[in-house]
Design an enzyme around this catalytic site. Structure first.
Site, short mmCIF file in Angstrom:
data_model
loop_
_atom_site.label_atom_id
_atom_site.label_comp_id
_atom_site.label_asym_id
_atom_site.label_seq_id
_atom_site.Cartn_x
_atom_site.Cartn_y
_atom_site.Cartn_z
N ARG A 147 -3.14 -1.45 -10.93
CA ARG A 147 -2.98 -0.68 -9.76
C ARG A 147 -3.61 0.51 -10.02
NH1 ARG A 147 3.60 -0.54 -9.21
NH2 ARG A 147 3.16 0.34 -7.03
N PRO A 148 -4.82 0.51 -9.60
CA PRO A 148 -5.70 1.74 -10.01
C PRO A 148 -5.26 2.89 -9.08
CG PRO A 148 -6.89 0.01 -8.63
CD PRO A 148 -5.78 -0.52 -9.23
N ILE A 149 -5.88 4.23 -9.42
CA ILE A 149 -5.52 5.04 -8.57
C ILE A 149 -6.67 5.94 -8.22
CG2 ILE A 149 -3.05 5.67 -9.36
CD1 ILE A 149 -4.61 8.03 -10.77
N ASP A 150 -7.66 4.98 -8.13
CA ASP A 150 -9.40 5.75 -7.79
C ASP A 150 -9.42 6.26 -6.50
OD1 ASP A 150 -10.93 2.83 -6.57
OD2 ASP A 150 -8.79 2.93 -6.76
N LEU A 151 -8.50 5.72 -5.30
CA LEU A 151 -8.59 6.25 -4.08
C LEU A 151 -7.78 7.45 -3.88
CD1 LEU A 151 -7.90 3.07 -2.14
CD2 LEU A 151 -10.00 3.93 -2.73
N ASP B 241 6.91 -6.46 -1.02
CA ASP B 241 8.29 -6.13 -1.57
C ASP B 241 9.22 -7.16 -1.18
OD1 ASP B 241 7.79 -2.57 -1.74
OD2 ASP B 241 6.76 -4.20 -2.79
N ARG C 169 5.43 4.84 -12.18
CA ARG C 169 4.02 4.94 -11.52
C ARG C 169 4.20 6.01 -10.44
NH1 ARG C 169 0.56 1.34 -12.93
NH2 ARG C 169 -0.75 2.18 -11.19
N ILE D 222 -1.70 -8.36 -1.51
CA ILE D 222 -1.47 -6.86 -1.92
C ILE D 222 -1.73 -6.45 -3.50
CG2 ILE D 222 -0.51 -4.43 -2.00
CD1 ILE D 222 -1.00 -5.57 0.95
N LYS E 199 14.34 4.09 -1.49
CA LYS E 199 13.74 4.54 -2.79
C LYS E 199 12.42 5.15 -2.43
CE LYS E 199 11.70 1.77 -5.50
NZ LYS E 199 10.12 1.99 -5.75
N ASN E 200 11.63 4.35 -1.65
CA ASN E 200 9.98 4.79 -1.42
C ASN E 200 9.96 5.76 -0.50
OD1 ASN E 200 9.29 2.94 -3.39
ND2 ASN E 200 8.69 0.97 -2.02
N CYS F 251 0.69 -2.62 -15.08
CA CYS F 251 2.00 -2.80 -14.23
C CYS F 251 2.30 -4.49 -14.12
CB CYS F 251 1.93 -2.10 -12.97
SG CYS F 251 3.17 -2.56 -12.02
N ARG G 259 16.42 0.49 -10.84
CA ARG G 259 15.26 1.48 -10.51
C ARG G 259 15.29 1.47 -8.83
NH1 ARG G 259 9.83 0.62 -12.30
NH2 ARG G 259 9.48 2.45 -10.97
C1 EPZ Z 1 3.86 1.62 -2.89
O1 EPZ Z 1 3.12 1.12 -4.04
C2 EPZ Z 1 5.30 0.95 -3.27
N1 EPZ Z 1 5.53 1.96 -4.04
C3 EPZ Z 1 5.45 -0.08 -3.63
O2 EPZ Z 1 6.80 -0.63 -3.76
C4 EPZ Z 1 4.83 -1.33 -2.62
O3 EPZ Z 1 4.67 -2.69 -3.06
C5 EPZ Z 1 3.40 -0.77 -2.06
O4 EPZ Z 1 3.15 0.57 -1.83
C6 EPZ Z 1 2.63 -1.78 -1.24
O5 EPZ Z 1 3.32 -1.74 -0.05
C7 EPZ Z 1 6.23 3.32 -3.52
O6 EPZ Z 1 5.79 3.67 -2.54
C8 EPZ Z 1 6.64 4.28 -4.59
P1 EPZ Z 1 -0.67 0.85 -2.79
P2 EPZ Z 1 1.72 2.10 -4.21
O7 EPZ Z 1 -1.28 2.35 -3.17
O8 EPZ Z 1 1.42 3.16 -3.30
C9 EPZ Z 1 -4.66 -0.97 -4.28
C10 EPZ Z 1 8.38 -1.21 -5.07
O9 EPZ Z 1 8.90 -2.75 -5.26
N2 EPZ Z 1 -5.19 0.78 -4.61
O10 EPZ Z 1 -0.43 0.84 -1.35
O11 EPZ Z 1 1.35 2.22 -5.48
C11 EPZ Z 1 -3.64 -1.61 -5.04
O12 EPZ Z 1 -4.05 -1.73 -6.60
C12 EPZ Z 1 7.07 -0.96 -5.04
O13 EPZ Z 1 9.38 -0.65 -4.34
C13 EPZ Z 1 -6.60 0.83 -5.16
O14 EPZ Z 1 -7.09 -0.34 -5.39
O15 EPZ Z 1 0.64 0.74 -3.71
C14 EPZ Z 1 -2.90 -2.46 -4.24
O16 EPZ Z 1 -3.58 -3.70 -4.58
C15 EPZ Z 1 6.39 -1.94 -5.91
N3 EPZ Z 1 -6.71 2.13 -5.69
C16 EPZ Z 1 -3.23 -1.95 -2.83
O17 EPZ Z 1 -4.16 -0.78 -3.06
C17 EPZ Z 1 -5.79 3.10 -5.35
O18 EPZ Z 1 -6.22 4.22 -5.71
C18 EPZ Z 1 -1.73 -1.25 -2.21
O19 EPZ Z 1 -1.51 -0.37 -3.13
C19 EPZ Z 1 -4.70 2.81 -4.61
C20 EPZ Z 1 -4.12 1.66 -4.51
#
Ligand code: EPZ
Length: 448
Positions: free
Chosen positions: A152-156, A335, A123, A357, A53-54, A147, A427
């Site tokens: 889960r911010p997207i600031d980065l 996960d 998301r 995480i 999926k990812n 969530c 999902r």
């Molecule tokens: C991906 O989510 C996966 N989803 C998630 O899988 C997975 O749990 C996660 O990576 C970690 O491995 C997809 O690939 C679609 P991150 P993502 O950005 O990209 C923080 C599942 O069950 N962060 O790597 O959203 C964030 O809050 C799902 O299949 C910021 O602070 O995760 C977290 O603590 C659930 N600011 C950490 O980084 C940002 O702008 C890692 O999140 C982005 C992230």
């Protein structure tokens, strides 16, 4: 029209089936999964692992970067794929889904907006932000809300795109982004982010000049996206772990790409084998992507044999406790945390599970305790005491991986376990009941 357990899939490009989708979404919310456990169930047999999926979500979105056709194979037929295809259709894409093969093309853009309705459902829709900006200079994407598994911010994502020259504002819950043409930049991620890395790599592929991304996520799904982009004509190098160098090009073309196996689905079935003293052969896996998981399962007492894309797990009578700490790849995947916790409820002794995480990824604990598990949570740690006999009960699924853990627990809980709100599981798992049933589990989907 092809029908598979609980999910009906249109064979070809889906004019008019969004309504079908909404009705279907509503219906599955009323569905439940019932597991009737006969004592000492031992799962046996072969299970075919689906595409990831990812990995498929960013691959589908990458079609925004070209007018030509992408041909993707090993596409998992899960609900998130339909959500992203619905979004792509709204943006202007045409697609043809036949079995697990998808061809998709974006001849012209119809809209640059990803609606709240779709982003709320998934998301990962945020992944269209970078490609829309890079290819069309404009994007309007609903800000993902709360969530279940954490803030889960997207600031980065935003910060990186701003460094590449995008003007970004937030209005009425929508991210409004514009750029004449993105330019190369040096971006160091404060934290490793999977979709953040994917968004910026796709944006940089069409930007003017060179982009250097540091402290990138190194998940196999990120590498697979880079391989697809390279096939489309992108110039991407990976000089060191966590570093990506992208020379922007003017135009990208079509490509054919096979979606990598789902390491989390495979991990879920490996845990099922260890949990039930089973003997399961997993076909169509990539064992290298699961090293942190197989290492822990071996310590727990399971025997694992690997032969090219096949993994055989044989569970042991005694399960040994151990501590796990989730971390970015190649560390132990967050996960897999919930699924592994279930295994530790059946271990002889105490285990400490640390979730680094996501800050709210223990919502499955209360449900497992309804089955009789002994778990104490404090901050980012859960202390699990085993071996505890579990007894079946009614449970509520809260998110995708939590739902998988409740199914695993139901396989070893005495009596009947009923899990509500199962649309979470659809999902990200293709045909999960049928796969478990083929291994001997008494599991079925029932409606309210
Ligand atoms: C991906 O989510 C996966 N989803 C998630 O899988 C997975 O749990 C996660 O990576 C970690 O491995 C997809 O690939 C679609 P991150 P993502 O950005 O990209 C923080 C599942 O069950 N962060 O790597 O959203 C964030 O809050 C799902 O299949 C910021 O602070 O995760 C977290 O603590 C659930 N600011 C950490 O980084 C940002 O702008 C890692 O999140 C982005 C992230």
């Amino acid at each position: 029209m092809e029908s598979r357990e609980g999910i009906e899939l249109p064979e070809s490009s889906g004019r008019g089936h969004c309504i079908f989708r909404a009705i279907h979404l509503e219906f599955s919310r009323m569905e439940k999964i019932r597991i009737a456990n006969t004592d000492s169930l031992r799962l046996r047999g072969t299970v075919q692992i689906s595409g990831a999926k990812n990995a498929v979500l960013p691959a589908i979105v990458a079609s925004l970067l070209t007018e030509d056709t992408l041909r993707l194979t090993n596409v998992p037929l899960v609900k998130d794929v339909h959500t992203i295809l619905t979004l792509m259709k709204e943006l202007g894409a045409n697609y043809d889904l036949r079995g697990n093969s998808l061809s998709i093309a974006m001849p012209r853009i119809l809209s640059d907006e990803a609606s709240y309705e779709l982003v709320r459902a998934m998301r990962a829709s945020i992944l269209v932000l970078g490609p829309l900006l890079a290819k069309y200079g404009k994007a309007t994407v609903a800000l993902p809300g709360g969530c279940a598994i954490g803030s889960r911010p997207i600031d980065l994502h935003i910060h990186g795109l701003e460094k590449m020259g995008a003007a970004i504002s937030l209005e009425h819950g929508y991210i409004k982004a514009e750029a004449t043409r993105l330019h190369g930049a040096e971006v160091e991620f404060e934290k490793k982010t999977v979709t953040g890395t994917e968004n910026l790599v796709m944006a940089a592929a069409l930007a003017e000049g060179r982009t250097i991304l540091r402290n990138c996520a190194c998940e196999p799904e990120v590498n697979s996206l880079c391989e697809l982009l390279q096939k489309m004509g992108a110039r991407i190098e990976n000089p060191a772990s966590g570093v990506l160098v992208i020379e922007g090009v003017r135009k990208l073309g079509g490509a054919s790409h096979e979606i990598i196996p789902d390491r989390i689905e495979a991990g879920t079935f490996l845990v099922a084998g260890a949990l039930t003293q089973g003997d399961i052969l997993l076909a169509g896996t990539e064992p290298a992507h699961l090293e942190s998981v197989t290492e822990k399962l071996r310590i727990a007492g399971a025997a694992i044999e690997i032969d090219r894309d096949r993994m055989r797990i044989q569970g042991s009578a005694e399960i040994h406790p151990q501590d796990i700490t989730t971390s970015p790849y190649p560390g132990f995947p967050t996960d897999m945390q919930a699924q592994f916790m279930v295994l530790m409820t059946q271990a002889e002794g105490m285990s400490i599970i640390t979730e680094t995480i996501f800050d709210r990824r223990f919502s499955h604990v209360n449900e497992l305790m309804r089955l009789g598990a002994r778990i104490e949570v404090s901050g980012d740690k859960a202390v699990v005491r085993g071996r505890t006999p579990l007894s079946g009960a009614e449970l509520m699924a809260t998110d995708l991986r939590a739902s998988a853990s409740l199914i695993l627990a139901g396989l070893v809980a005495s009596g009947q376990t009923v899990i509500r709100d199962v649309d979470h599981i659809d999902r990200g798992y293709e045909n999960i009941e049928a796969k478990f049933r083929s291994l001997g589990a008494k599991i079925e989907r029932i409606s309210d």
